[in-house]
Motif scaffolding. Structure first.
Motif, PDB file in Angstrom:
ATOM      1  N   LEU A  12       0.828  -1.211   0.000  1.00  0.00           N
ATOM      2  CA  LEU A  12       0.000   0.000   0.000  1.00  0.00           C
ATOM      3  C   LEU A  12       0.855   1.251   0.000  1.00  0.00           C
ATOM      4  O   LEU A  12       0.598   2.203  -0.721  1.00  0.00           O
ATOM      5  N   LEU A  13       1.893   1.229   0.797  1.00  0.00           N
ATOM      6  CA  LEU A  13       2.780   2.381   0.915  1.00  0.00           C
ATOM      7  C   LEU A  13       3.428   2.700  -0.439  1.00  0.00           C
ATOM      8  O   LEU A  13       3.462   3.846  -0.873  1.00  0.00           O
ATOM      9  N   ILE A  14       3.894   1.659  -1.124  1.00  0.00           N
ATOM     10  CA  ILE A  14       4.533   1.852  -2.423  1.00  0.00           C
ATOM     11  C   ILE A  14       3.534   2.438  -3.420  1.00  0.00           C
ATOM     12  O   ILE A  14       3.818   3.387  -4.133  1.00  0.00           O
ATOM     13  N   THR A  15       2.303   1.908  -3.422  1.00  0.00           N
ATOM     14  CA  THR A  15       1.275   2.395  -4.343  1.00  0.00           C
ATOM     15  C   THR A  15       1.026   3.882  -4.119  1.00  0.00           C
ATOM     16  O   THR A  15       0.982   4.672  -5.049  1.00  0.00           O
ATOM     17  N   LEU A  16       0.880   4.271  -2.864  1.00  0.00           N
ATOM     18  CA  LEU A  16       0.584   5.667  -2.551  1.00  0.00           C
ATOM     19  C   LEU A  16       1.743   6.577  -2.933  1.00  0.00           C
ATOM     20  O   LEU A  16       1.553   7.635  -3.503  1.00  0.00           O
ATOM     21  N   THR A  17       2.956   6.120  -2.674  1.00  0.00           N
ATOM     22  CA  THR A  17       4.121   6.949  -2.960  1.00  0.00           C
ATOM     23  C   THR A  17       4.289   7.160  -4.466  1.00  0.00           C
ATOM     24  O   THR A  17       4.541   8.255  -4.917  1.00  0.00           O
ATOM     25  N   LEU A  18       4.074   6.097  -5.239  1.00  0.00           N
ATOM     26  CA  LEU A  18       4.257   6.202  -6.686  1.00  0.00           C
ATOM     27  C   LEU A  18       3.271   7.176  -7.318  1.00  0.00           C
ATOM     28  O   LEU A  18       3.568   7.816  -8.300  1.00  0.00           O
ATOM     29  N   SER A  19       2.073   7.249  -6.728  1.00  0.00           N
ATOM     30  CA  SER A  19       1.046   8.070  -7.370  1.00  0.00           C
ATOM     31  C   SER A  19       1.032   9.500  -6.848  1.00  0.00           C
ATOM     32  O   SER A  19       0.305  10.334  -7.337  1.00  0.00           O
ATOM     33  N   ALA A  20       1.856   9.787  -5.844  1.00  0.00           N
ATOM     34  CA  ALA A  20       1.707  11.054  -5.131  1.00  0.00           C
ATOM     35  C   ALA A  20       2.399  12.234  -5.806  1.00  0.00           C
ATOM     36  O   ALA A  20       3.248  12.871  -5.214  1.00  0.00           O
ATOM     37  N   GLN A  21       2.085  12.491  -7.059  1.00  0.00           N
ATOM     38  CA  GLN A  21       2.646  13.669  -7.718  1.00  0.00           C
ATOM     39  C   GLN A  21       1.599  14.302  -8.607  1.00  0.00           C
ATOM     40  O   GLN A  21       1.536  14.025  -9.802  1.00  0.00           O
ATOM     41  N   ARG A  22       0.784  15.125  -8.009  1.00  0.00           N
ATOM     42  CA  ARG A  22      -0.257  15.793  -8.785  1.00  0.00           C
ATOM     43  C   ARG A  22       0.219  17.193  -9.134  1.00  0.00           C
ATOM     44  O   ARG A  22       0.736  17.915  -8.283  1.00  0.00           O
ATOM     45  N   HIS A  23       0.023  17.555 -10.398  1.00  0.00           N
ATOM     46  CA  HIS A  23       0.376  18.881 -10.886  1.00  0.00           C
ATOM     47  C   HIS A  23      -0.775  19.825 -10.534  1.00  0.00           C
ATOM     48  O   HIS A  23      -1.923  19.522 -10.817  1.00  0.00           O
ATOM     49  N   ILE A  24      -0.463  20.950  -9.898  1.00  0.00           N
ATOM     50  CA  ILE A  24      -1.519  21.908  -9.558  1.00  0.00           C
ATOM     51  C   ILE A  24      -1.600  22.944 -10.676  1.00  0.00           C
ATOM     52  O   ILE A  24      -0.609  23.626 -10.970  1.00  0.00           O
TER      53      ILE A  24
END
Ligand code: ZN
Length: 359
Positions: A12-24
């Motif tokens: 779960l931690l890996i999944t969250l970290t990989l996706s955690a880059q949203r462009h504002i």
């Protein structure tokens, strides 16, 4: 058994970290509304696209979008030898991921015919299977019965309109007369159709802009050529599915592509004013004044046609500022400019009046 239990949290931690880059994204606003960044035209393996549906949600989240529609073709399934035909599959697969990412996932399909009528997206539908009909008008009727917003896609696409010029045929006029057409793509993929601005103005339709992506979005709109995918900006009362739909039917939309914004005349001026601010003159030498012009958006504002006594052209960079030196007479009258990259018609751009702030 113990090993398995410890593996779950790590995964779960890996999944969250990989996706955690949203462009504002910083885009213009309309007073009283929130700007929803949207892409209402994209494909997956369930028609002629090359990606699995949940990838569209991850891409949208990283790209800073609020709402998307996956619009696989109803009449075209080139992968059906390997993937079963299921017009709801993409939506079903992507829905739980969209909920996890707080992306509004609009259910849609693309009605895919020769020109005329060409290709049309039915958005906010509930039963895509009901659009499987030989008779085009019957397919649209079924969509409209579900409350659909009907968008005419890429009306100047050269595969269907070799000169690239969009034309209204009788079938489009019939749709408009019945209230069954609600928007037209001004921008699709990497091309745009200037006349759509006039068609939308004259027929009270929403202007739309979408990626129509078939492959991986970051490859099709890759940096440094592209800083963002083309998108429809929708000015909604709230960030909800219902408000999004209300705003689209009310034609509160604009299209952001490259460094350009295409917007209806009545929305263009407030959108410009929402991001451009003129400061109080900080210097006055008795003949001239100096004041700052700042821009809080991702879109540089390209001004031209300035009057005598003021700069002829000015570009206020994205998230930047310029100093304007102008004749003192502009303390009492506004400086007028054309904004070359805010398009309001096939042959028109926004005209603005800028006045330095008062002390
Ligand atoms: Zn399409």
């Amino acid at each position: 058994m113990k090993t398995k239990l410890t593996l779950i949290p790590i995964f779960l931690l890996i999944t969250l970290t990989l996706s955690a880059q949203r462009h504002i994204l910083s885009v213009p606003e309309l007073p009283g509304y929130v700007t929803l960044k949207c892409d209402f035209h994209m494909h997956t393996v369930f028609s002629d696209g090359n990606v699995w549906p949940n990838q569209r949600v991850g891409e949208a989240w990283r790209d800073g979008l609020d709402a998307i529609a996956i619009t696989d073709h109803i009449e075209y399934q080139p992968h059906k030898q390997y993937i079963p035909v299921d017009h709801s599959a993409a939506w079903k697969i992507a829905s739980p991921i969209a909920a996890d990412y707080n992306i509004i996932l609009v259910k849609g399909s693309e009605i895919t015919r020769k020109m005329p009528p060409g290709h049309l997206n039915a958005l906010f539908i509930t039963e895509p299977d009901s659009l499987v009909k030989d008779d085009f008008m019957k397919a649209v009727e079924a969509a409209v019965a579900q409350g659909a917003f009907i968008e005419w896609n890429h009306p100047g696409w050269k595969s269907q309109q070799p000169d690239g010029i969009p034309r209204m045929y009788d079938v489009h006029r019939e749709l408009i007369a019945k209230g069954w057409l609600h928007g037209i793509e001004y921008y699709n993929d990497v091309e745009y159709y200037p006349l759509v601005m006039d068609m939308c103005r004259d027929n009270q339709l929403a202007i739309m802009g979408n990626s129509d992506v078939h492959g991986v979005i970051s490859e099709e709109f890759a940096a440094p050529v592209y800083s963002h995918r083309p998108m429809t900006l929708v000015f909604a009362k709230e960030r909800t599915m219902e408000s999004l739909k209300e705003a689209m039917f009310a034609r509160r939309t604009a299209v952001w592509y490259g460094d350009n914004l295409a917007a209806p005349e009545e929305l263009a001026a407030p959108l410009f004013q929402s991001v451009i601010t003129a400061g109080i003159p900080f210097r006055d030498d008795g003949k001239r004044i100096w004041f700052e012009l700042s821009n809080t958006s991702d879109i540089p504002m390209k001004l031209s046609g300035g009057p005598e006594g003021a700069p002829a052209t000015l570009t206020v960079p994205a998230h930047g500022m310029v100093v304007v030196r102008a004749d003192r007479k502009f303390l009492a009258q506004p400086v007028t400019y054309a904004v070359d990259n805010i398009i309001t018609g096939s042959n028109n751009v926004l005209k603005v009046e800028i006045s330095p702030a008062k002390k």
